[in-house]
Design a protein around this motif. Structure first.
Motif, PDB file in Angstrom:
ATOM      1  N   PRO A  75       0.834  -1.205   0.000  1.00  0.00           N
ATOM      2  CA  PRO A  75       0.000   0.000   0.000  1.00  0.00           C
ATOM      3  C   PRO A  75       0.866   1.251   0.000  1.00  0.00           C
ATOM      4  O   PRO A  75       1.953   1.280   0.573  1.00  0.00           O
ATOM      5  CB  PRO A  75      -0.791  -0.120   1.308  1.00  0.00           C
ATOM      6  CG  PRO A  75       0.077  -0.942   2.203  1.00  0.00           C
ATOM      7  CD  PRO A  75       0.782  -1.913   1.295  1.00  0.00           C
ATOM      8  N   LEU A  76       0.381   2.313  -0.649  1.00  0.00           N
ATOM      9  CA  LEU A  76       1.121   3.575  -0.744  1.00  0.00           C
ATOM     10  C   LEU A  76       0.241   4.730  -0.276  1.00  0.00           C
ATOM     11  O   LEU A  76      -0.972   4.720  -0.485  1.00  0.00           O
ATOM     12  CB  LEU A  76       1.567   3.846  -2.188  1.00  0.00           C
ATOM     13  CG  LEU A  76       2.468   2.811  -2.851  1.00  0.00           C
ATOM     14  CD1 LEU A  76       2.680   3.171  -4.313  1.00  0.00           C
ATOM     15  CD2 LEU A  76       3.797   2.713  -2.132  1.00  0.00           C
ATOM     16  N   VAL A  77       0.858   5.711   0.343  1.00  0.00           N
ATOM     17  CA  VAL A  77       0.192   6.968   0.682  1.00  0.00           C
ATOM     18  C   VAL A  77       1.097   8.104   0.224  1.00  0.00           C
ATOM     19  O   VAL A  77       2.304   7.919   0.061  1.00  0.00           O
ATOM     20  CB  VAL A  77      -0.093   7.098   2.196  1.00  0.00           C
ATOM     21  CG1 VAL A  77      -1.107   6.065   2.643  1.00  0.00           C
ATOM     22  CG2 VAL A  77       1.191   6.982   2.996  1.00  0.00           C
ATOM     23  N   HIS A  78       0.504   9.255   0.007  1.00  0.00           N
ATOM     24  CA  HIS A  78       1.288  10.403  -0.441  1.00  0.00           C
ATOM     25  C   HIS A  78       1.856  11.121   0.772  1.00  0.00           C
ATOM     26  O   HIS A  78       1.105  11.663   1.587  1.00  0.00           O
ATOM     27  CB  HIS A  78       0.405  11.362  -1.254  1.00  0.00           C
ATOM     28  CG  HIS A  78       1.180  12.514  -1.817  1.00  0.00           C
ATOM     29  ND1 HIS A  78       0.612  13.743  -2.077  1.00  0.00           N
ATOM     30  CD2 HIS A  78       2.493  12.631  -2.173  1.00  0.00           C
ATOM     31  CE1 HIS A  78       1.528  14.564  -2.563  1.00  0.00           C
ATOM     32  NE2 HIS A  78       2.670  13.914  -2.636  1.00  0.00           N
ATOM     33  N   GLN A  79       3.162  11.127   0.900  1.00  0.00           N
ATOM     34  CA  GLN A  79       3.838  11.845   1.966  1.00  0.00           C
ATOM     35  C   GLN A  79       4.360  13.159   1.392  1.00  0.00           C
ATOM     36  O   GLN A  79       5.273  13.171   0.570  1.00  0.00           O
ATOM     37  CB  GLN A  79       4.998  11.015   2.528  1.00  0.00           C
ATOM     38  CG  GLN A  79       4.579   9.681   3.111  1.00  0.00           C
ATOM     39  CD  GLN A  79       3.846   9.837   4.428  1.00  0.00           C
ATOM     40  OE1 GLN A  79       3.921  10.886   5.049  1.00  0.00           O
ATOM     41  NE2 GLN A  79       3.150   8.808   4.852  1.00  0.00           N
ATOM     42  N   VAL A  80       3.740  14.256   1.783  1.00  0.00           N
ATOM     43  CA  VAL A  80       4.108  15.559   1.237  1.00  0.00           C
ATOM     44  C   VAL A  80       5.528  15.925   1.654  1.00  0.00           C
ATOM     45  O   VAL A  80       5.914  15.772   2.819  1.00  0.00           O
ATOM     46  CB  VAL A  80       3.128  16.648   1.723  1.00  0.00           C
ATOM     47  CG1 VAL A  80       3.521  18.014   1.184  1.00  0.00           C
ATOM     48  CG2 VAL A  80       1.708  16.290   1.287  1.00  0.00           C
ATOM     49  N   ILE A  81       6.322  16.395   0.695  1.00  0.00           N
ATOM     50  CA  ILE A  81       7.694  16.809   0.970  1.00  0.00           C
ATOM     51  C   ILE A  81       7.680  18.254   1.451  1.00  0.00           C
ATOM     52  O   ILE A  81       7.158  19.136   0.777  1.00  0.00           O
ATOM     53  CB  ILE A  81       8.581  16.674  -0.278  1.00  0.00           C
ATOM     54  CG1 ILE A  81       8.695  15.198  -0.668  1.00  0.00           C
ATOM     55  CG2 ILE A  81       9.956  17.280  -0.039  1.00  0.00           C
ATOM     56  CD1 ILE A  81       9.476  14.972  -1.949  1.00  0.00           C
ATOM     57  N   ARG A  82       8.217  18.465   2.617  1.00  0.00           N
ATOM     58  CA  ARG A  82       8.299  19.814   3.191  1.00  0.00           C
ATOM     59  C   ARG A  82       9.772  20.188   3.329  1.00  0.00           C
ATOM     60  O   ARG A  82      10.401  19.901   4.335  1.00  0.00           O
ATOM     61  CB  ARG A  82       7.593  19.865   4.552  1.00  0.00           C
ATOM     62  CG  ARG A  82       6.098  19.558   4.461  1.00  0.00           C
ATOM     63  CD  ARG A  82       5.430  19.640   5.819  1.00  0.00           C
ATOM     64  NE  ARG A  82       4.003  19.440   5.730  1.00  0.00           N
ATOM     65  CZ  ARG A  82       3.388  18.262   5.751  1.00  0.00           C
ATOM     66  NH1 ARG A  82       4.124  17.162   5.849  1.00  0.00           N
ATOM     67  NH2 ARG A  82       2.080  18.174   5.669  1.00  0.00           N
ATOM     68  N   PRO A  83      10.344  20.819   2.305  1.00  0.00           N
ATOM     69  CA  PRO A  83      11.782  21.135   2.344  1.00  0.00           C
ATOM     70  C   PRO A  83      12.085  22.255   3.317  1.00  0.00           C
ATOM     71  O   PRO A  83      11.215  23.039   3.693  1.00  0.00           O
ATOM     72  CB  PRO A  83      12.077  21.551   0.905  1.00  0.00           C
ATOM     73  CG  PRO A  83      10.780  22.102   0.414  1.00  0.00           C
ATOM     74  CD  PRO A  83       9.708  21.279   1.074  1.00  0.00           C
ATOM     75  N   GLY A  84      13.339  22.331   3.704  1.00  0.00           N
ATOM     76  CA  GLY A  84      13.768  23.437   4.556  1.00  0.00           C
ATOM     77  C   GLY A  84      14.308  22.976   5.888  1.00  0.00           C
ATOM     78  O   GLY A  84      13.766  22.063   6.510  1.00  0.00           O
ATOM     79  N   SER A  85      15.382  23.619   6.344  1.00  0.00           N
ATOM     80  CA  SER A  85      15.962  23.298   7.640  1.00  0.00           C
ATOM     81  C   SER A  85      16.203  24.581   8.416  1.00  0.00           C
ATOM     82  O   SER A  85      16.317  25.664   7.838  1.00  0.00           O
ATOM     83  CB  SER A  85      17.282  22.526   7.453  1.00  0.00           C
ATOM     84  OG  SER A  85      18.127  23.205   6.543  1.00  0.00           O
TER      85      SER A  85
END
Length: 317
Positions: free
Chosen positions: A67-77
């Motif tokens: 199974p797959l889910v969409h993991q939103v990429i949140r860039p930045g440190s």
């Protein structure tokens, strides 16, 4: 044509021994499942002039439909210092650091230091506006005060950037001092504007370096570049005084003006951000900016904001 970006992911840890567990973190914006097979890669080069891909399937509990889910990429440190009375009770203050911007004026604001909440539109932030000008902003109860330099900062040039607020006079000031003003690189400036005489600061709001808080859990306006020796002092100090304070590699913890003095050269292998002041306002790094970067002077170290992403969700272990 096969869409090789439909499923993104990685294995963690990258190195395991026999009997140890490995997890595969997968994400997809378009698929809800995919076929998964564990393989041993004998050759990963698809060049038709070479041996080509050589994969050997291996028996594993994860083989099959995953199974797959969409993991939103949140860039930045960034660096996050938890809230404390030393931060929330400030009235007059001065904040500053040496900065080496790499993308000033890329049509987005970038924050160097802040105690600010986007959702509340309250607090203060020191950084660059969308055109690359150094700016200092304060806001509360629907009122905003802003002061900015006339010239934008240059890319890859060290400068001291500072801001002060004098609650007694209501003056807010943005300060820039070029460390190497030769060859047309001079960007030194002091600009003053009217501001408030008192401020109710937002509660439960961290001090953030290289970004500012959007709300209680997320961050925005990430700074692109390097930050060295950030300082926070009670009271409004001049640009030359701030320069001397930031230039010093050691501080006097008993200085009654000193709120925080963070040293990025300490505990480099860790996520820790160490405060040398008596307040011990230690913090932690979010999404690991680069450490041990060259700083604004010999013997110093800075952090460099790097784009990184949250780990996609685990689908198998």
């Amino acid at each position: 044509m096969t869409d090789t970006t439909a499923v993104l992911g990685y294995a963690w840890p990258l190195i395991v021994s026999a009997g140890e567990k490995i997890a595969f973190h997968l994400s997809s914006a378009t698929l809800d499942s995919a076929d998964a097979t564990l393989v041993r890669v004998r050759c990963g080069d698809p060049d038709p002039n070479g041996p080509g891909l050589r994969l050997r399937e291996m028996e594993a509990s994860i083989n099959g439909r995953a199974p797959l889910v969409h993991q939103v990429i949140r860039p930045g440190s960034c660096a996050i210092i938890p809230d404390s009375p030393a931060l929330s009770d400030l009235q007059s203050f001065t904040a500053g650091a040496f900065v080496w911007p790499t993308l000033p004026g890329d049509d987005r604001a970038q924050t160097v230091m802040s105690r600010w909440r986007d959702d509340l539109q309250c607090g203060w932030r020191l950084g660059l506006d969308s055109s690359g000008h150094a700016e200092f902003v304060m806001s509360t109860n629907g009122e905003t005060w802003r002061v900015a330099t006339l010239q934008p900062l240059l890319s890859r040039e060290w400068v001291l950037v500072g801001a002060s607020w004098n609650a007694k006079s209501g003056a807010i000031t943005i300060m820039v001092k070029s460390l190497d003003p030769q060859g047309g690189r001079e960007r030194s400036a002091i600009v003053e504007a009217g501001g408030p005489t008192s401020m109710p600061w937002p509660r439960e709001t961290p001090l953030v370096m290289a970004a500012h808080a959007k709300d209680k859990v997320s961050y925005a306006a990430f700074f692109d570049g390097k930050i060295d020796r950030p300082r926070l002092y009670a009271g409004a100090v001049t640009r030359d005084a701030l320069h001397r304070l930031c230039e010093a590699y050691t501080v006097a913890p008993g200085d009654p003006r000193l709120i925080g003095a963070w040293n990025f050269a300490l505990d480099i292998p860790t996520k820790s951000v160490i405060d040398m002041s008596a307040n011990r306002l230690h913090g932690a790094l979010r999404q690991m900016p680069a450490r041990a970067m060259t700083g604004a002077g010999a013997g110093s170290a800075s952090i460099s904001r790097s784009v990184s992403a949250n780990r996609p969700g685990r689908t198998a272990a």
